[in-house]
Design a protein around this motif. Structure first.
Motif, PDB file in Angstrom:
ATOM      1  N   THR A  40       0.834  -1.362   0.102  1.00  0.00           N
ATOM      2  CA  THR A  40       0.122  -0.068  -0.095  1.00  0.00           C
ATOM      3  C   THR A  40       0.707   1.356  -0.058  1.00  0.00           C
ATOM      4  N   ASP A  96      -7.372  -0.755  -6.068  1.00  0.00           N
ATOM      5  CA  ASP A  96      -6.338  -1.616  -6.051  1.00  0.00           C
ATOM      6  C   ASP A  96      -5.961  -2.483  -7.323  1.00  0.00           C
ATOM      7  N   LEU A 102      -2.048  -1.289  -3.444  1.00  0.00           N
ATOM      8  CA  LEU A 102      -3.304  -0.393  -3.056  1.00  0.00           C
ATOM      9  C   LEU A 102      -2.794   0.876  -2.947  1.00  0.00           C
TER      10      LEU A 102
END
Length: 418
Positions: free
Chosen positions: A39, A74, A83
């Protein structure tokens, strides 16, 4: 085991340990054994989406000078889920912050913390978040890579070094991964290898490849850690609940013992006073009925009946003082009448008045009478507000213990699926 069963088990534990809700959500992700998750997090307009596109080699995430990432985005690439979280502080209502932090704490195995080089040193919010991520990494073995983005917007290497030094003073030991998505794109489009290398993306790829290789081991560690911590919390909570229940029951028993002994002593005292008074009396004038001509006259019977009533009232007053000290005053709602003056425990047990020696003797001096008072006053004592509140507290604690036991069983269910 289905995800629905895992969710039900997690909810059962979260009901008992609400502070562990996020950890339980993380556990469900861990036991589902999905792709490693990387992420990007950081403030709005720091080049997060561009960085992701450069890393996965295609334009999977929207890039614009205006705010584009308003919800979690995503993309899966080469067995890794990437992400793109909304920028920190981009939303006045803090919804973006919530989603970004959810991605950082719940979903991620690896965090890419992105900070634009042109912004200079880190602000207080970034410092706090980095410190939290660092502490979490030591605890869970999840990795955070710091990316100094948009370095092409600085004049030269000396400016990059200056910014890096300032951040290094703020976060001693931090490893800076300098990167430029713009240079990378130009290098790809122009087939310029040197520009690609200078973009820092290949080096970041290498660093990512290294930490991705440690994700399985980190997940095993984090899963065991969370199970261990939550089990310990449940056992500690259960032990505290059992201790609390034991203490409440001791209090309940001690209160009843003290009330029973105190009431017995009061009944014995007033009974002794009544017995002494009755033994001192002579002829039983109260038993002789008054005639019609005595309606307005003072007779020996009237005097004695008044004397008996006074003795009875004094005994009731003394017992009522003891009962009031233990919260035994009014009747339960279902026994109350429209006449408020009659809605007292003393009236319910003792009646309003006593006129004759035999009734006074039967009530206070005979064993059956004393036992009746002891029994009926104790009954109303158990119905008093304080005793009912204590009984409810015991019932709630028992229910909490049942819930804790269910939560421990649910934890076994979750562990069986790991």
């Amino acid at each position: 085991m289905t995800s629905e069963v895992r969710e039900q088990a997690a909810r059962a534990v979260a009901c008992v340990l609400p502070d562990r809700a996020n950890d339980l959500a993380r556990l469900q992700i861990l036991v589902s054994d999905g792709e490693p998750v990387v992420t990007v997090i950081g403030k709005y307009n720091h080049g997060k989406s561009s960085l992701l596109n450069a890393l996965i080699g295609r334009d999977a995430f929207a890039v614009s000078d205006k705010r584009e990432t308003v919800t979690m985005s995503d993309s899966v690439h080469l067995g890794v889920r990437w992400l793109d979280a909304p920028g920190l502080d981009a939303d006045v209502g803090n919804e973006d912050d919530r989603q970004a932090l959810q991605a950082a704490w719940l979903k991620s195995d690896i965090r890419l913390f992105v900070h634009a080089a042109k912004e200079g040193e880190l602000d207080s919010a970034e410092l706090a978040l980095l410190a939290d991520l660092h502490a979490d990494g030591k605890r869970t073995e999840r990795q955070t890579l710091f990316v100094l983005s948009q370095v092409d917007q600085l004049g030269d290497e000396s400016e990059i070094h200056k910014v890096g030094s300032a951040i290094g003073e703020q976060m001693p030991g931090i490893v800076l991964n300098a990167a430029s998505s713009t240079r990378h794109r130009k290098g790809v489009e122009g087939g310029k290898q040197l520009l690609l290398e200078k973009s820092g993306i290949p080096a970041l790829h290498t660093a990512l490849h290294s930490v991705l290789g440690r994700v399985p081991q980190a997940r095993v560690h984090e899963t065991a850690l969370l199970f261990r911590e939550i089990r310990a919390d449940l056992r500690q909570l259960s032990a505290a609940q059992h201790d609390s229940l034991e203490g409440l029951r001791r209090t309940q028993q001690q209160q009843l013992h003290d009330f029973a002994q105190g009431l017995k002593a009061v009944i014995a005292k007033v009974g002794g006073d009544i017995a002494a008074m009755l033994s001192a009396l002579g002829e039983d004038y109260a038993a002789v009925p008054d005639t019609a001509k005595d309606a307005y006259a003072i007779t020996a019977g009237k005097v004695e009946r008044a004397h008996i009533q006074i003795a009875y009232s004094r005994a009731c007053i003394e017992m009522d003082g003891f009962l009031a000290g233990h919260g035994v005053i009014g009747l339960p709602a279902e026994q109350q009448t429209v006449a408020r003056s009659l809605n007292s425990v003393m009236i319910a047990v003792m009646g309003v008045s006593v006129k004759f020696r035999k009734d006074l003797h039967k009530m206070f001096c005979e064993a059956a009478g004393r036992e009746r008072m002891q029994r009926e006053f104790t009954h109303y004592y158990e119905l008093s507000d304080d005793r009912q509140a204590l009984a409810e507290q015991i019932a709630q604690t028992q229910a909490a213990i049942v819930a804790s036991d269910s939560a421990l069983t649910a934890m076994h269910t979750l562990e069986a699926s790991a």
